[in-house]
Scaffold this motif. Structure first.
Motif, PDB file in Angstrom:
ATOM      1  N   TRP A  71       0.827  -1.211   0.000  1.00 57.07           N
ATOM      2  CA  TRP A  71       0.000   0.000   0.000  1.00 57.07           C
ATOM      3  C   TRP A  71       0.858   1.256   0.000  1.00 57.07           C
ATOM      4  O   TRP A  71       0.473   2.265  -0.575  1.00 57.07           O
ATOM      5  CB  TRP A  71      -0.983  -0.001   1.169  1.00 57.07           C
ATOM      6  CG  TRP A  71      -0.379  -0.320   2.495  1.00 57.07           C
ATOM      7  CD1 TRP A  71      -0.316  -1.553   3.095  1.00 57.07           C
ATOM      8  CD2 TRP A  71       0.289   0.571   3.382  1.00 57.07           C
ATOM      9  NE1 TRP A  71       0.330  -1.463   4.300  1.00 57.07           N
ATOM     10  CE2 TRP A  71       0.709  -0.170   4.507  1.00 57.07           C
ATOM     11  CE3 TRP A  71       0.573   1.936   3.349  1.00 57.07           C
ATOM     12  CZ2 TRP A  71       1.402   0.401   5.567  1.00 57.07           C
ATOM     13  CZ3 TRP A  71       1.259   2.508   4.406  1.00 57.07           C
ATOM     14  CH2 TRP A  71       1.656   1.736   5.502  1.00 57.07           C
ATOM     15  N   LEU A  72       2.038   1.208   0.625  1.00 54.49           N
ATOM     16  CA  LEU A  72       2.914   2.383   0.617  1.00 54.49           C
ATOM     17  C   LEU A  72       3.583   2.534  -0.747  1.00 54.49           C
ATOM     18  O   LEU A  72       3.742   3.651  -1.244  1.00 54.49           O
ATOM     19  CB  LEU A  72       3.966   2.287   1.723  1.00 54.49           C
ATOM     20  CG  LEU A  72       4.870   3.504   1.886  1.00 54.49           C
ATOM     21  CD1 LEU A  72       4.053   4.774   2.128  1.00 54.49           C
ATOM     22  CD2 LEU A  72       5.859   3.293   3.021  1.00 54.49           C
ATOM     23  N   GLU A  73       3.931   1.436  -1.361  1.00 59.48           N
ATOM     24  CA  GLU A  73       4.491   1.474  -2.717  1.00 59.48           C
ATOM     25  C   GLU A  73       3.492   2.119  -3.674  1.00 59.48           C
ATOM     26  O   GLU A  73       3.843   2.972  -4.493  1.00 59.48           O
ATOM     27  CB  GLU A  73       4.828   0.050  -3.167  1.00 59.48           C
ATOM     28  CG  GLU A  73       5.548  -0.047  -4.478  1.00 59.48           C
ATOM     29  CD  GLU A  73       7.006   0.341  -4.371  1.00 59.48           C
ATOM     30  OE1 GLU A  73       7.502   0.952  -5.331  1.00 59.48           O
ATOM     31  OE2 GLU A  73       7.636   0.028  -3.352  1.00 59.48           O
ATOM     32  N   PHE A  74       2.235   1.712  -3.563  1.00 58.17           N
ATOM     33  CA  PHE A  74       1.175   2.289  -4.393  1.00 58.17           C
ATOM     34  C   PHE A  74       1.020   3.783  -4.102  1.00 58.17           C
ATOM     35  O   PHE A  74       0.941   4.601  -5.022  1.00 58.17           O
ATOM     36  CB  PHE A  74      -0.152   1.567  -4.136  1.00 58.17           C
ATOM     37  CG  PHE A  74      -1.304   2.126  -4.898  1.00 58.17           C
ATOM     38  CD1 PHE A  74      -1.515   1.768  -6.225  1.00 58.17           C
ATOM     39  CD2 PHE A  74      -2.179   3.022  -4.303  1.00 58.17           C
ATOM     40  CE1 PHE A  74      -2.577   2.292  -6.936  1.00 58.17           C
ATOM     41  CE2 PHE A  74      -3.240   3.555  -5.007  1.00 58.17           C
ATOM     42  CZ  PHE A  74      -3.449   3.191  -6.328  1.00 58.17           C
ATOM     43  N   ALA A  75       0.990   4.141  -2.822  1.00 57.19           N
ATOM     44  CA  ALA A  75       0.818   5.539  -2.435  1.00 57.19           C
ATOM     45  C   ALA A  75       1.949   6.407  -2.971  1.00 57.19           C
ATOM     46  O   ALA A  75       1.723   7.558  -3.363  1.00 57.19           O
ATOM     47  CB  ALA A  75       0.723   5.657  -0.912  1.00 57.19           C
ATOM     48  N   CYS A  76       3.164   5.865  -2.997  1.00 56.76           N
ATOM     49  CA  CYS A  76       4.312   6.639  -3.479  1.00 56.76           C
ATOM     50  C   CYS A  76       4.155   7.038  -4.939  1.00 56.76           C
ATOM     51  O   CYS A  76       4.693   8.052  -5.370  1.00 56.76           O
ATOM     52  CB  CYS A  76       5.606   5.848  -3.285  1.00 56.76           C
ATOM     53  SG  CYS A  76       6.142   5.809  -1.572  1.00 56.76           S
ATOM     54  N   ARG A  77       3.421   6.242  -5.690  1.00 62.71           N
ATOM     55  CA  ARG A  77       3.193   6.568  -7.098  1.00 62.71           C
ATOM     56  C   ARG A  77       2.085   7.600  -7.275  1.00 62.71           C
ATOM     57  O   ARG A  77       1.850   8.072  -8.381  1.00 62.71           O
ATOM     58  CB  ARG A  77       2.860   5.304  -7.885  1.00 62.71           C
ATOM     59  CG  ARG A  77       4.104   4.433  -8.101  1.00 62.71           C
ATOM     60  CD  ARG A  77       3.781   3.202  -8.865  1.00 62.71           C
ATOM     61  NE  ARG A  77       3.582   2.162  -7.852  1.00 62.71           N
ATOM     62  CZ  ARG A  77       3.225   0.927  -8.099  1.00 62.71           C
ATOM     63  NH1 ARG A  77       2.983   0.551  -9.313  1.00 62.71           N
ATOM     64  NH2 ARG A  77       3.081   0.059  -7.130  1.00 62.71           N
TER      65      ARG A  77
END
Length: 89
Positions: free
Chosen positions: A19-25
């Motif tokens: 979810w943090l990887e997604f948010a970073c994008r």
């Protein structure tokens, strides 16, 4: 001679939760308080994982480095870049 246990820690960045990887994008869609909550949650998870593993020296896992840039890999010879990220979320 008394044996001492080997002190253990994590070296380098701890993997981001999906979810943090997604948010970073999509950071521009989050407010300042949202980004702080994302970081706080990710740090809490990284610390919990390290404590459960029994590490002696824990870190924040660099979870607050949301703009980590690995572009220098593209200039290194002998390293093949992934054509698509292995994680989708």
């Amino acid at each position: 001679m008394k044996q001492r246990p080997l002190r253990t820690t994590v070296i380098g960045s701890y993997p981001f939760p999906g979810w943090l990887e997604f948010a970073c994008r999509h950071l521009d869609e989050f407010g300042e308080a949202d980004r702080a909550a994302l970081i706080d949650d990710a740090v809490a998870i990284a610390i919990r994982d390290q404590m459960e593993a029994g590490l002696d020296v824990i870190t924040d896992g660099e979870q607050s480095r949301l703009d980590f840039d690995i572009s220098f890999y593209g200039f290194s010879e002998g390293i093949e870049l992934e054509s698509a990220p292995p994680r989708r979320l």
